[in-house]
Design a protein around this motif. Structure first.
Motif, PDB file in Angstrom:
ATOM      1  N   VAL A  85      -9.379  -4.087  -1.241  1.00  0.00           N
ATOM      2  CA  VAL A  85      -8.633  -3.138  -0.410  1.00  0.00           C
ATOM      3  C   VAL A  85      -7.158  -3.502  -0.549  1.00  0.00           C
ATOM      4  O   VAL A  85      -6.764  -4.626  -0.235  1.00  0.00           O
ATOM      5  CB  VAL A  85      -9.079  -3.226   1.066  1.00  0.00           C
ATOM      6  N   VAL A  86      -6.347  -2.566  -1.024  1.00  0.00           N
ATOM      7  CA  VAL A  86      -4.939  -2.846  -1.322  1.00  0.00           C
ATOM      8  C   VAL A  86      -4.062  -1.813  -0.626  1.00  0.00           C
ATOM      9  O   VAL A  86      -4.259  -0.605  -0.784  1.00  0.00           O
ATOM     10  CB  VAL A  86      -4.666  -2.823  -2.838  1.00  0.00           C
ATOM     11  N   THR A  87      -3.087  -2.289   0.141  1.00  0.00           N
ATOM     12  CA  THR A  87      -2.149  -1.389   0.810  1.00  0.00           C
ATOM     13  C   THR A  87      -1.041  -0.990  -0.164  1.00  0.00           C
ATOM     14  O   THR A  87      -0.857  -1.626  -1.211  1.00  0.00           O
ATOM     15  CB  THR A  87      -1.519  -2.069   2.039  1.00  0.00           C
ATOM     16  N   ASP A  91      -0.473  -5.709  -0.193  1.00  0.00           N
ATOM     17  CA  ASP A  91      -1.348  -6.633   0.526  1.00  0.00           C
ATOM     18  C   ASP A  91      -2.793  -6.344   0.133  1.00  0.00           C
ATOM     19  O   ASP A  91      -3.261  -5.207   0.256  1.00  0.00           O
ATOM     20  CB  ASP A  91      -1.193  -6.465   2.043  1.00  0.00           C
ATOM     21  N   LEU A 103      -8.023   0.112   8.737  1.00  0.00           N
ATOM     22  CA  LEU A 103      -7.041   0.448   7.710  1.00  0.00           C
ATOM     23  C   LEU A 103      -5.776   0.868   8.428  1.00  0.00           C
ATOM     24  O   LEU A 103      -5.727   1.923   9.068  1.00  0.00           O
ATOM     25  CB  LEU A 103      -7.573   1.577   6.827  1.00  0.00           C
ATOM     26  N   ALA A 105      -2.558   1.001   7.023  1.00  0.00           N
ATOM     27  CA  ALA A 105      -1.473   1.526   6.190  1.00  0.00           C
ATOM     28  C   ALA A 105      -1.931   2.786   5.470  1.00  0.00           C
ATOM     29  O   ALA A 105      -2.880   2.754   4.689  1.00  0.00           O
ATOM     30  CB  ALA A 105      -1.020   0.473   5.175  1.00  0.00           C
ATOM     31  N   THR A 108      -3.767   3.411   1.611  1.00  0.00           N
ATOM     32  CA  THR A 108      -4.549   2.234   1.209  1.00  0.00           C
ATOM     33  C   THR A 108      -5.601   2.627   0.167  1.00  0.00           C
ATOM     34  O   THR A 108      -6.278   3.651   0.300  1.00  0.00           O
ATOM     35  CB  THR A 108      -5.233   1.599   2.428  1.00  0.00           C
ATOM     36  N   ARG A 109      -5.720   1.805  -0.863  1.00  0.00           N
ATOM     37  CA  ARG A 109      -6.671   2.058  -1.944  1.00  0.00           C
ATOM     38  C   ARG A 109      -7.870   1.122  -1.818  1.00  0.00           C
ATOM     39  O   ARG A 109      -7.716  -0.080  -1.635  1.00  0.00           O
ATOM     40  CB  ARG A 109      -6.017   1.850  -3.312  1.00  0.00           C
ATOM     41  N   ASP A 124      -5.455   8.387   3.141  1.00  0.00           N
ATOM     42  CA  ASP A 124      -4.166   8.741   3.722  1.00  0.00           C
ATOM     43  C   ASP A 124      -4.400   9.301   5.124  1.00  0.00           C
ATOM     44  O   ASP A 124      -5.396   9.989   5.369  1.00  0.00           O
ATOM     45  CB  ASP A 124      -3.459   9.775   2.848  1.00  0.00           C
TER      46      ASP A 124
END
Length: 241
Positions: A85-87, A91, A103, A105, A108-109, A124
């Motif tokens: 999980v990447v913001t 991060d 989540l 942010a 976030t992917r 989103d």
């Protein structure tokens, strides 16, 4: 409301909108025909992205929309998949099977990387407005810490440990009790009911019974970047550390 873009490999993808109270579910469906290995269904306000992939769990990922931040649940089992999980700020965290996390942010992917396939979700949303509580303090983005002792104690341990060491057993026990607003447990009860489940939830096994559980827990969380720096700062602020 959530706006979620999804992709299965480089050639198949789409997007969906999830209303409050709904969810997006990424799951396996082996009854799909080989020539059409991905399907999207909408059931009761929730979206289901179904993939013909034998090692994908059912479900693999659930993203729930609610009044606050969306919540991610990892259902994907630990079978060699790399889940991250990447913001948008970079991060990164690696949730373990069964873990839930907020989540916080937009953009976030969430990615699941298998040997021959990569699945991604980009979530989103409009972040909730922070409002003062009745005491005049601002609600922190740490709601996800509340649902499970195993997640909370790990966040506290990482947050209040020195950069090149770990917090003491007594300090961690006291901080955990203060956060939960409950009496401190005995050493044995704290180890048995809080620390050991936190290690087991992350698949960490101690080679011996008398080893420092906090050291193993903190090292595991740091290695996998389980907690974004922003959340750790919020934990320190709440504890006054």
């Amino acid at each position: 409301m959530l706006r979620i873009a999804w992709s299965v490999g480089p050639d198949v993808g789409g997007s969906t909108v999830v209303e409050p109270g709904g969810k997006l579910v990424l799951a396996r469906r082996m009854t799909l025909p080989e020539q059409r290995p991905v399907a999207v269904e909408e059931i009761g306000g929730s979206a289901y992205v179904l993939v013909r992939l034998p090692y994908l769990s059912d479900p693999a990922v659930v993203v729930q929309s609610g009044p606050g931040h969306p919540v991610l649940h990892r259902g994907q089992r630990a079978n060699g998949v790399v889940m991250e999980v990447v913001t948008p700020d970079g991060d990164a965290s690696t949730p373990v099977p069964g873990q839930r996390m907020s989540l916080t942010a937009p953009g976030t992917r969430i990615s699941l990387r298998f040997p021959d396939q990569t699945l991604e979700l980009v979530v989103d949303f409009d972040p909730p407005t922070l409002r003062p509580s009745g005491t005049g303090t601002v609600q922190l983005d740490v709601d996800a810490l509340q649902h499970d002792d195993a997640w909370l104690v790990a966040a506290i341990a990482v947050a209040i440990s020195p950069d090149n060491g770990v917090v003491s057993h007594a300090q961690l026990k006291e901080a955990f009790a203060r956060w939960r607003d409950e009496p401190e447990r005995s050493d044995g009860a704290f180890d048995r009911n809080v620390l050991r489940p936190a290690l087991e939830a992350r698949g960490v096994e101690l080679p011996g019974p008398r080893l420092n559980k906090i050291l193993y827990l903190v090292e595991r969380c740091r290695r996998t970047h389980e907690f974004p720096p922003r959340v750790l700062e919020q934990v320190r602020s709440r504890l006054g550390a």
